[in-house]
Design an enzyme around this catalytic site. Structure first.
Site, PDB file in Angstrom:
ATOM      1  N   ALA A 102      -4.004  -4.514   9.680  1.00 41.70           N
ATOM      2  CA  ALA A 102      -2.735  -4.703  10.543  1.00 41.70           C
ATOM      3  C   ALA A 102      -2.322  -3.713  11.149  1.00 41.70           C
ATOM      4  O   ALA A 102      -1.680  -3.841  12.428  1.00 41.70           O
ATOM      5  CB  ALA A 102      -1.695  -5.205   9.321  1.00 41.70           C
ATOM      6  N   TYR A 137      -3.651  -4.153   4.956  1.00 40.28           N
ATOM      7  CA  TYR A 137      -2.707  -3.100   5.458  1.00 40.28           C
ATOM      8  C   TYR A 137      -3.273  -2.454   6.647  1.00 40.28           C
ATOM      9  O   TYR A 137      -2.825  -2.293   7.573  1.00 40.28           O
ATOM     10  CB  TYR A 137      -2.110  -2.596   4.288  1.00 40.28           C
ATOM     11  CG  TYR A 137      -1.308  -1.122   4.592  1.00 40.28           C
ATOM     12  CD1 TYR A 137       0.047  -1.503   4.959  1.00 40.28           C
ATOM     13  CD2 TYR A 137      -1.848  -0.001   4.737  1.00 40.28           C
ATOM     14  CE1 TYR A 137       0.821  -0.457   5.631  1.00 40.28           C
ATOM     15  CE2 TYR A 137      -0.842   0.986   4.862  1.00 40.28           C
ATOM     16  CZ  TYR A 137       0.508   0.842   5.455  1.00 40.28           C
ATOM     17  OH  TYR A 137       1.506   1.853   5.426  1.00 40.28           O
ATOM     18  N   ASP A 183     -11.180   1.921  -2.331  1.00 45.91           N
ATOM     19  CA  ASP A 183     -10.513   3.176  -2.127  1.00 45.91           C
ATOM     20  C   ASP A 183     -10.736   3.975  -0.725  1.00 45.91           C
ATOM     21  O   ASP A 183     -12.014   3.988  -0.479  1.00 45.91           O
ATOM     22  CB  ASP A 183     -10.486   4.030  -3.264  1.00 45.91           C
ATOM     23  CG  ASP A 183      -9.375   4.851  -3.621  1.00 45.91           C
ATOM     24  OD1 ASP A 183      -8.375   4.909  -2.659  1.00 45.91           O
ATOM     25  OD2 ASP A 183      -9.265   5.471  -4.579  1.00 45.91           O
TER      26      ASP A 183
HETATM   27  N1  UDP Z   1      -4.065   6.172  -8.468  1.00 50.39           N
HETATM   28  C1  UDP Z   1      -4.258   6.281  -9.700  1.00 50.39           C
HETATM   29  N2  UDP Z   1      -3.249   6.222 -10.574  1.00 50.39           N
HETATM   30  C2  UDP Z   1      -2.230   5.677 -10.468  1.00 50.39           C
HETATM   31  C3  UDP Z   1      -1.821   4.924  -9.167  1.00 50.39           C
HETATM   32  C4  UDP Z   1      -2.732   5.466  -7.928  1.00 50.39           C
HETATM   33  O1  UDP Z   1      -5.374   7.010 -10.026  1.00 50.39           O
HETATM   34  O2  UDP Z   1      -1.468   5.346 -11.381  1.00 50.39           O
HETATM   35  C5  UDP Z   1      -5.042   6.435  -7.360  1.00 50.39           C
HETATM   36  C6  UDP Z   1      -5.328   5.536  -6.311  1.00 50.39           C
HETATM   37  O3  UDP Z   1      -6.480   4.686  -6.659  1.00 50.39           O
HETATM   38  C7  UDP Z   1      -5.769   6.202  -4.984  1.00 50.39           C
HETATM   39  C8  UDP Z   1      -4.889   7.294  -5.214  1.00 50.39           C
HETATM   40  O4  UDP Z   1      -4.231   7.261  -6.409  1.00 50.39           O
HETATM   41  O5  UDP Z   1      -7.026   6.734  -5.381  1.00 50.39           O
HETATM   42  C9  UDP Z   1      -3.686   7.207  -4.031  1.00 50.39           C
HETATM   43  O6  UDP Z   1      -3.160   6.260  -4.143  1.00 50.39           O
HETATM   44  P1  UDP Z   1      -1.475   5.828  -3.658  1.00 50.39           P
HETATM   45  O7  UDP Z   1      -0.968   4.485  -4.375  1.00 50.39           O
HETATM   46  O8  UDP Z   1      -0.662   6.937  -3.653  1.00 50.39           O
HETATM   47  O9  UDP Z   1      -1.957   5.402  -2.113  1.00 50.39           O
HETATM   48  P2  UDP Z   1      -2.976   6.031  -1.059  1.00 50.39           P
HETATM   49  O10 UDP Z   1      -2.880   7.273  -0.939  1.00 50.39           O
HETATM   50  O11 UDP Z   1      -4.471   5.126  -1.632  1.00 50.39           O
HETATM   51  O12 UDP Z   1      -2.345   5.105   0.080  1.00 50.39           O
END
Ligand code: UDP
Length: 362
Positions: free
Chosen positions: A165, A162, A313
């Site tokens: 891209a 993502y 991450d």
């Molecule tokens: N995460 C988590 N539990 C969940 C979903 C996501 O701990 O149920 C973590 C994920 O690994 C990341 C952070 O929360 O470290 C933020 O994830 P999100 O999916 O909101 O998107 P991002 O900010 O990474 O684009």
């Protein structure tokens, strides 16, 4: 507005159609496949809704007419769900680069200003995380639009499909500016939170959404909130109202916003995912009046279990917001506590047991 039916688009539409831009209500042509978040707006006299896929070759003729007629094209169409980055990388790259390619080119040919929503993921991981300096040096973790290097992991870590891209799309837009004079503005959102975000699993869709909807779904279903890899990743969270305000300022100040990349985030709202889970269960207890939520279970899960192979991450996203302050006179205002309270209240009223009981009684 391409992708007008998503979380951000629906709030932008609300603001533009109810408060106007620069004193007048604009005429908006919106494209989206999904109308669930904008049903309250589809009959607004200043809104024309085209329900369809703007990347569909059959839609190209109409899209071209719309792009030529527009003062500005807002491109929000994207697949931006982290659970898909490593599991459906083909679709993610296709939607975020290939399907957007023609739109950008058409804007360049038509001479139409393009306001494109990119992502803070283009920054990748911080330099601090590679040298392991415990964030001692802000120069190694602060994200500044025009100077910070964009650092991504190896190809097999498909989480970066993502980000990559989106980064290439930014470079393509910049290239069209250089070679064809395309006027552009690029927004890099840093974790916009608010009502209508994503989908609540089992109620509004299936699969794994972003963290806010995952935690909300767990609270509503009285299931454990899951912390990926210890929950130490940090995010800065900006309320959707503040974020929309930044975009409105770009639209109202086209000369200041032209040919610029902007971070849109809130430095004061930084939190670890563990901290977020703890805050959300406390606020949920308050909103629901059910003190048992104060000890709602929070459990650890590995990223391989939660997302599958190829997840990596972003460790921290601390935006430099000096440019938005200088050119747009914009400053985010809503504290994290209020952003979460507003959002939790919205979902509790929609799906919480209080609402369900009230509906049953009625
Ligand atoms: N995460 C988590 N539990 C969940 C979903 C996501 O701990 O149920 C973590 C994920 O690994 C990341 C952070 O929360 O470290 C933020 O994830 P999100 O999916 O909101 O998107 P991002 O900010 O990474 O684009």
């Amino acid at each position: 507005m391409l992708g007008c039916g998503g979380f951000v688009g629906s709030h932008l539409l609300d603001r533009c159609l109810s408060h106007g831009l620069g004193g007048a209500v604009p005429e908006v042509v919106g494209w989206d496949l999904d109308d669930r978040k904008i049903r309250h707006l589809v009959h607004h006299p200043n809104f024309i809704f085209r329900q369809g896929n703007c990347a569909d070759p059959d839609a190209r003729g109409q899209l071209l007419v719309d792009l030529r007629d527009a003062d500005v094209v807002l491109n929000l169409a994207a697949i931006c769900n982290p659970a898909q980055y490593n599991t459906q990388p083909y679709q993610v790259i296709r939607a975020n680069f290939v399907d957007t390619f023609d739109t950008v080119q058409m804007c360049a040919e038509a001479g139409t200003w393009l306001l494109h929503f990119s992502t803070s993921e283009v920054y990748g991981r911080t330099l601090s995380s590679y040298v392991d300096d415990s964030y001692a040096d802000p120069a190694l973790y602060e994200l500044e639009e025009d100077s910070t290097p964009l650092v991504m992991g190896p190809v097999a870590n498909q989480r970066w499909s993502y980000a990559c891209a989106k980064q290439l799309m930014e470079r393509f837009i910049y290239g069209c500016h250089t070679e064809f004079g395309l006027r552009f503005t690029i927004v890099r959102p840093l974790n916009f939170f608010g009502p209508r975000m994503d989908f609540i699993p089992g109620r509004e869709g299936e699969g794994v959404p972003r963290v806010l909807a995952c935690f909300l779904g767990a609270l509503l279903d009285r299931k454990p909130m899951l912390l990926v890899d210890g929950g130490m990743a940090r995010r800065t969270i900006v309320g959707i109202g503040d974020a929309v305000d930044a975009v409105v300022r770009m639209l109202e100040r086209p000369d200041a916003a032209a040919n610029q990349v902007f971070n849109v985030g809130n430095r004061a709202n930084e939190v670890t995912m563990r901290g977020l889970a703890e805050m959300m269960r406390r606020i949920y207890a308050d909103v629901s009046g059910d003190v048992s939520y104060l000890s709602h279970p929070i459990e650890d899960v590995s990223s391989a279990e939660f997302y599958g192979a190829g997840y990596e991450d972003c460790d921290r996203r601390m935006p430099n917001l000096a440019k938005a302050r200088r050119l747009l006179d914009w400053e985010p205002r809503m504290p994290l506590e209020d952003v979460l309270r507003e959002t939790i209240q919205y979902y509790y009223e929609k799906y919480g047991t209080g609402r369900a009981a009230a509906t049953r009684a009625a």
